[in-house]
Every structure is written in structure tokens, then in C-alpha cells.
Write a protein that holds these residues in place. Structure first.
Motif: not given
Length: 199
Positions: A16-17, A27, A29
Motif C-alpha cells: 500500500v502507499e 488513507r 491505498r
């Protein structure tokens, strides 16, 4: 059947980011290619797990519950994963789980009945690769914008993206230092913030 039985992924910056010390699961992603990479592994019967260092817990920036909520969100959007492993310690706490120490990887592998020789660890830092080496597992570095050039230079195996890393382990543990990619080599391993721009 692949001799690789399980793949452990670093969470932030690999699956994930990378949003350091986030307490907001909204948040979370996935990185490009994460869903496709995980689907390939699951189609081949290869177990998947997530490992993550969360020093913000030791520093009082996050609670254990915050980390569990973020992991739950990762499992919702990319799971199901067979195991989640978390190191809540700071860099100076002297624990055996914070990478480059191998403790967290060995624990996670044990939870899913996978020995180090059958385990691949995919991450974005030299600490991920070194922890895999110390554990006796196979490490693959997937550089991102925060990966330093010297980390890339030292890695045993490198892939330009998550999907390439996963394709490399479907039939056997990774072979060769630089794993296959269709892009020109300079473009594939540029670690700047604009990987699709000029090199």
C-alpha cells in the motif's frame, strides 16, 4: 507446484502507499499491481502474509488499535491474508522483530507452517532484504521513491514492480539479480518520484 509456499509483503510502500504513522484506515491505498500480484499467488496456492514495522507505537504516535484498524483495511481491500505480523518497537529498543532482524519473518512463517527455504519476502528497503537473508528466506527488493540507490546496489534480487516480483516466484525461488521486465533497464530502476518520466 511451486517450491515457494508463501510470500510475505512489507506493508507500507510495497503493498500500500507509504503514509507514515497513519491512524486513518481510509488513507490506505493499494500500490499499482497489488491486486493482480496477490491474485496470481492465490491462484497458484501460495500463501500470503503482511509484515510491518510500526515504530510510531513505541513513540506514542499510534496505538495498537490504530495499527489493527489499518491492517484490517489492508485485509479488506487486498486480502484475505494468512498472517499479519507487526513490530511495535522503536529503532533503539533492541528487539528481535524489527527488520533487519529476522524475528518477525520467522514468526510469520511459523504461523503459516512455512520454512525459510520456502519463503519469499518482498519489500522496498535494505532492511527487508537483510531480514530475509538472516532468516534464510529469499528476499526481493521492489524499489520505490524512498529506496536509496545504495540499497538497490546491495540487493540480491531486484524487481521494478510488485507484479514482476510475484511472477518471478510462481515456478521457483527468484533466479538472477535483476528480475525480468519489459522496460529499458534505466527506466525500470529509476527510483525518483516520476518513474514514467525521462531518465
Amino acid at each position: 507446484m511451486s517450491p515457494v509456499k508463501a510470500v510475505l509483503f512489507d506493508r507500507d510502500g510495497t503493498l500500500v502507499e507509504d503514509i507514515p504513522d497513519t491512524a486513518d484506515p481510509d488513507r490506505v491505498r493499494p500500490v499499482d499491481g497489488a491486486r493482480e500480484a496477490l491474485a496470481l499467488l492465490r491462484e497458484h496456492g501460495i500463501r500470503t502474509g503482511v509484515v510491518t514495522d510500526q515504530p510510531g507505537v513505541a513513540q506514542g504516535l499510534l496505538s495498537d488499535a490504530d495499527v489493527r484498524r489499518a491492517n484490517h483495511r489492508v485485509d479488506e481491500i487486498l486480502g484475505p491474508f494468512e498472517v499479519f505480523a507487526v513490530c511495535p518497537h522503536g529503532p533503539d529498543d533492541g528487539c528481535h522483530c524489527r527488520r533487519p532482524q529476522p524475528g518477525m519473518l520467522l514468526w510469520a512463517g511459523g504461523r503459516i507452517c512455512t520454512g525459510p527455504a520456502e519463503l519469499v519476502v518482498i519489500g522496498s528497503t535494505a532492511a527487508d532484504a537483510e531480514a530475509a537473508r538472516r532468516a534464510g528466506a529469499h528476499g526481493i527488493l521492489v524499489p520505490n521513491g524512498r529506496t536509496r540507490p545504495e540499497e538497490t546496489a546491495r540487493a540480491d534480487h531486484i524487481a521494478p514492480d510488485l507484479l514482476t516480483a510475484v511472477r518471478a516466484v510462481l515456478d521457483e525461488p527468484p533466479q538472477g539479480r535483476i528480475l525480468a521486465d519489459e522496460r529499458p533497464i534505466q527506466q525500470a530502476f529509476t527510483s525518483g518520484p516520476e518513474p514514467d518520466g525521462p531518465v
